[in-house]
Design a protein around this motif. Structure first.
Motif, short mmCIF file in Angstrom:
data_model
loop_
_atom_site.label_atom_id
_atom_site.label_comp_id
_atom_site.label_asym_id
_atom_site.label_seq_id
_atom_site.Cartn_x
_atom_site.Cartn_y
_atom_site.Cartn_z
N CYS A 106 54.43 62.16 107.06
CA CYS A 106 55.59 61.37 107.50
C CYS A 106 56.51 62.19 108.41
O CYS A 106 57.07 61.66 109.38
CB CYS A 106 56.38 60.87 106.29
SG CYS A 106 55.54 59.59 105.33
N ILE A 107 56.66 63.48 108.10
CA ILE A 107 57.51 64.34 108.92
C ILE A 107 56.96 64.45 110.34
O ILE A 107 57.70 64.69 111.30
CB ILE A 107 57.66 65.72 108.25
CG1 ILE A 107 58.50 65.59 106.98
CG2 ILE A 107 58.30 66.74 109.19
CD1 ILE A 107 58.63 66.86 106.18
N PHE A 108 55.65 64.24 110.50
CA PHE A 108 55.06 64.24 111.84
C PHE A 108 55.83 63.31 112.77
O PHE A 108 56.07 63.66 113.94
CB PHE A 108 53.58 63.80 111.75
CG PHE A 108 53.01 63.35 113.07
CD1 PHE A 108 52.58 64.28 114.00
CD2 PHE A 108 52.91 61.99 113.38
CE1 PHE A 108 52.05 63.86 115.22
CE2 PHE A 108 52.40 61.58 114.59
CZ PHE A 108 51.97 62.51 115.52
N GLY B 248 41.24 69.98 108.53
CA GLY B 248 41.86 70.13 109.85
C GLY B 248 41.09 69.42 110.93
O GLY B 248 41.68 68.75 111.80
N ALA B 249 39.75 69.52 110.91
CA ALA B 249 38.93 68.85 111.91
C ALA B 249 39.07 67.33 111.79
O ALA B 249 39.17 66.62 112.80
CB ALA B 249 37.47 69.27 111.76
N THR B 250 39.09 66.84 110.54
CA THR B 250 39.22 65.39 110.32
C THR B 250 40.56 64.88 110.86
O THR B 250 40.62 63.85 111.54
CB THR B 250 39.10 65.08 108.82
OG1 THR B 250 37.83 65.53 108.34
CG2 THR B 250 39.23 63.58 108.58
N ALA C 27 54.79 66.28 123.41
CA ALA C 27 55.46 66.15 122.12
C ALA C 27 54.45 65.76 121.04
O ALA C 27 54.50 66.28 119.91
CB ALA C 27 56.58 65.12 122.21
N TYR C 28 53.53 64.87 121.37
CA TYR C 28 52.51 64.44 120.40
C TYR C 28 51.61 65.61 120.03
O TYR C 28 51.26 65.79 118.85
CB TYR C 28 51.69 63.30 121.00
CG TYR C 28 50.80 62.59 120.01
CD1 TYR C 28 51.25 61.45 119.35
CD2 TYR C 28 49.52 63.04 119.74
CE1 TYR C 28 50.44 60.79 118.43
CE2 TYR C 28 48.70 62.39 118.83
CZ TYR C 28 49.16 61.27 118.18
OH TYR C 28 48.37 60.63 117.27
N VAL D 87 49.92 69.55 116.07
CA VAL D 87 49.51 70.92 115.73
C VAL D 87 50.33 71.44 114.55
O VAL D 87 49.77 72.05 113.61
CB VAL D 87 49.67 71.83 116.96
CG1 VAL D 87 49.52 73.30 116.56
CG2 VAL D 87 48.65 71.47 118.03
N LEU D 88 51.64 71.18 114.57
CA LEU D 88 52.48 71.66 113.47
C LEU D 88 52.09 70.99 112.15
O LEU D 88 51.97 71.64 111.11
CB LEU D 88 53.96 71.37 113.78
CG LEU D 88 54.57 72.20 114.92
CD1 LEU D 88 55.99 71.72 115.21
CD2 LEU D 88 54.58 73.68 114.56
N THR D 89 51.88 69.67 112.18
CA THR D 89 51.55 68.93 110.95
C THR D 89 50.17 69.32 110.42
O THR D 89 50.00 69.60 109.23
CB THR D 89 51.60 67.42 111.22
OG1 THR D 89 52.91 67.07 111.72
CG2 THR D 89 51.31 66.63 109.95
N ILE D 90 49.19 69.34 111.31
CA ILE D 90 47.83 69.69 110.89
C ILE D 90 47.78 71.13 110.39
O ILE D 90 47.12 71.44 109.38
CB ILE D 90 46.84 69.47 112.04
CG1 ILE D 90 46.76 67.97 112.39
CG2 ILE D 90 45.44 69.99 111.68
CD1 ILE D 90 45.96 67.67 113.63
N GLY D 91 48.48 72.03 111.08
CA GLY D 91 48.51 73.42 110.63
C GLY D 91 49.10 73.57 109.24
O GLY D 91 48.59 74.34 108.41
#
Length: 439
Positions: free
Chosen positions: A335-337, A383-385, A353-354, A359-363
Motif C-alpha cells: 500500500c505504501i507503494f 522479487g522476480a514475481t 516515479a513508478y 524498486v523501493l517496494t520490491i526491495g
C-alpha cells in the motif's frame, strides 16, 4: 495445536491451511481500506492542482473560447420590443500560433499560452432572406460586429478590424447577450449598396490557460493552429482534418461546414446554442500523474491478492509458515507503494516515479522475505514475481485504449498459473503433515 487424544488430527489441525486462507482473505479485504484512503489522497491532490490552475488562470487568463465575428442588426418586429437579428459569416478563416509556457505554483505546473490569431472572412446578408423579415424593419445604421471571448482579461492587444476597407476599434461589452456572455463589439457601417454585407480581417492576441476552442460560425469555417507544445489533445466536437504531433510540437487544421452544426446562418433573438459545436485544443501536462496514479490504485486488490497467493503457495509447498501479522506488514508495504508513487510523481515524470516506487517496494519485500524464510532463493523468486507484476500493471495503465483487453488476458493467464500450481499440492495430506510437524 495438539492433536486429539485418539491419535487422529483435530478439526483445526485438519483444516489449518483452510483457516489460514480465510484469515489471509479477510486481511486482504482489510487492506483495501488504506487503498481507498489513498484514492482520497489522489482526489485531494488533484483538487489542489485545480485550485492552482484556477489561481493562475485568474491572473493570466482562463480557458479561452473564441466565437465570431457575428453581425448583430437591431430589429423591431411590429409594435413589440426591439430585438436583434444575428448574421453569421459566409466564410471564416482563423490562422494562428500558440506560444506555450509552464507556470508554477508550489509543486504544481500549469500550462498557459499566448495565442496570436488572424481572423478573416465575409458576410452575405442574403442569408437573411430565409427569415422573411421586411428590409425596413432592420436598422442597418446601428449594426454591430460581436466577438465572444470567454475571459477578457487575456486580451493582449487593442483589437482593430478592417471592415470593407475601413478600420474599426473594438470596445468591451456586448449590445446583447443572446449568443455569449463575454466579448467585445464595434459598430460598423453597412449600406444598402453593399452586395455582401462585409469583408473583415483582424488580429487578436490573447492569453489563456489549459485550453483554447473555437465556434464554427462560418458557413465554411477553416482553422489552422501550430505550436511548440508536444502533448496536445483534440477532444471536442470536431477532430482535426489534418494533424501533425512530434517532438517539435503540433500543427492541426479543421474545416467545418454549416451542415455539420445544429444552428443556421441567421436567426432572431436567443434561439440557438452557438457553442454546441465548439472544437479546439487542450494543452495536456506531460504524464497526467494523478490520473495515472488513480488507475494504478484500482489494481491494488490484484497486486495484494496475487502477492498473498504467492506467499501462501510458498507456505504450502515449502512447509514454512508466515504469521498473519507478517502478511499484514507485507500488505502495508504494497500500500505504501502508492503513496510513494503519488509523492514522487509530483516531482518528476510518472514513469520514473513508478520505477523508483517499484524498486523501493520490491526491495523492501525481498529483504523481509529473505529474513522471514531464511532463504535468498525464495526472496529472489518473490522479487522476480513482483517485478513482472508491477511491470504488467504499468503496461495496463499506460495503454488506456487496450487496458480492458490486456487486463482481462493478464488475469486469465494468472488464474491459469494459480490453478496449475494448485494441482501440484497434495491437499488431502496437508492436515496430516502439519500434525506430524507439530508432534
Amino acid at each position: 495445536m495438539e492433536p486429539s487424544t485418539n491419535g487422529s488430527p483435530s478439526f483445526f489441525d485438519r483444516y489449518a491451511y483452510a483457516i489460514k486462507a480465510i484469515i489471509i482473505f479477510v486481511l486482504m479485504l482489510i487492506l483495501l481500506v488504506p487503498a481507498a484512503l489513498i484514492q482520497n489522497i489522489i482526489w485531494e491532490r488533484r483538487d489542489r492542482q485545480n485550485e492552482a490552475t484556477q489561481e493562475i488562470g485568474s491572473r493570466w487568463g482562463g480557458e479561452q473560447n473564441i466565437t465570431g465575428p457575428v453581425l448583430a442588426i437591431p430589429y423591431k418586429p411590429g409594435t413589440s420590443e426591439a430585438t436583434y437579428v444575428y448574421l453569421l459569416p459566409d466564410s471564416l478563416r482563423i490562422n494562428g500560433e500558440l506560444l506555450p509556457e509552464k507556470l508554477h505554483r508550489g509543486i504544481f505546473n500549469v500550462a498557459v499560452y499566448n495565442a496570436r490569431l488572424q481572423l478573416s472572412g465575409t458576410f452575405n446578408r442574403n442569408e437573411l432572406l430565409s427569415l422573411n423579415i421586411p428590409p425596413s424593419a432592420l436598422d442597418w445604421e446601428h449594426a454591430s460586429v460581436l466577438i465572444g471571448i470567454s475571459d477578457l482579461r487575456g486580451i493582449g492587444n487593442q483589437v482593430q478590424m478592417m471592415w470593407n476597407g475601413k478600420s474599426y476599434a473594438f470596445n468591451p461589452g456586448l449590445v446583447s447577450k443572446d449568443l455569449f456572455d463575454n466579448g467585445i463589439q464595434t459598430p460598423v457601417s453597412v449600406t444598402p449598396g453593399d452586395a455582401l454585407g462585409g469583408n473583415f480581417s483582424l488580429e487578436l492576441g490573447i492569453k489563456g490557460s489549459g485550453r483554447i476552442s473555437f465556434s464554427p460560425v462560418g458557413k465554411t469555417t477553416t482553422v489552422g493552429i501550430n505550436s511548440s507544445w508536444t502533448d496536445p489533445g483534440f477532444d471536442e466536437a470536431f477532430p482535426p482534418k489534418t494533424r501533425r504531433v512530434d517532438e517539435k510540437g503540433f500543427a492541426a487544421t479543421w474545416q467545418v461546414q454549416h451542415l455539420n452544426r445544429n444552428y443556421p446562418q441567421s436567426w432572431e433573438g436567443k434561439k440557438f446554442n452557438i457553442h454546441s459545436a465548439d472544437f479546439g485544443i487542450k494543452l495536456f501536462m506531460p504524464a497526467e500523474s494523478y490520473q495515472m496514479s488513480m488507475r494504478a490504485v484500482k489494481y491494488a486488490v490484484m497486486i495484494i491478492g496475487l502477492t498473498f497467493f504467492v506467499f501462501y503457495f510458498i507456505e504450502l509447498s515449502q512447509r514454512r509458515a508466515l504469521h498473519p501479522l507478517q502478511y499484514a506488514l507485507i500488505g502495508l508495504a504494497l500500500c505504501i507503494f502508492y503513496t510513494l508513487l503519488i509523492s514522487i510523481s509530483e516531482q518528476i515524470n510518472f514513469m520514473m516515479a513508478y520505477v523508483i516506487a517499484s524498486v523501493l517496494t520490491i526491495g523492501l519485500i525481498i529483504a523481509y522475505t529473505a529474513a522471514a524464510f531464511k532463504s535468498r532463493r525464495i526472496a529472489a523468486g518473490i522479487g522476480a514475481t513482483l517485478t513482472i507484476l508491477y511491470g504488467f500493471i504499468y503496461v495496463i495503465i499506460s495503454a488506456e485504449d487496450q487496458a480492458l483487453l490486456m487486463g482481462s488476458l493478464g488475469l486469465f493467464i494468472i488464474l491459469a498459473l494459480i490453478m496449475y500450481f494448485s494441482t501440484t499440492i497434495k491437499w488431502d495430506k496437508l492436515g496430516q503433515k502439519n500434525t506430524n510437524i507439530q508432534q
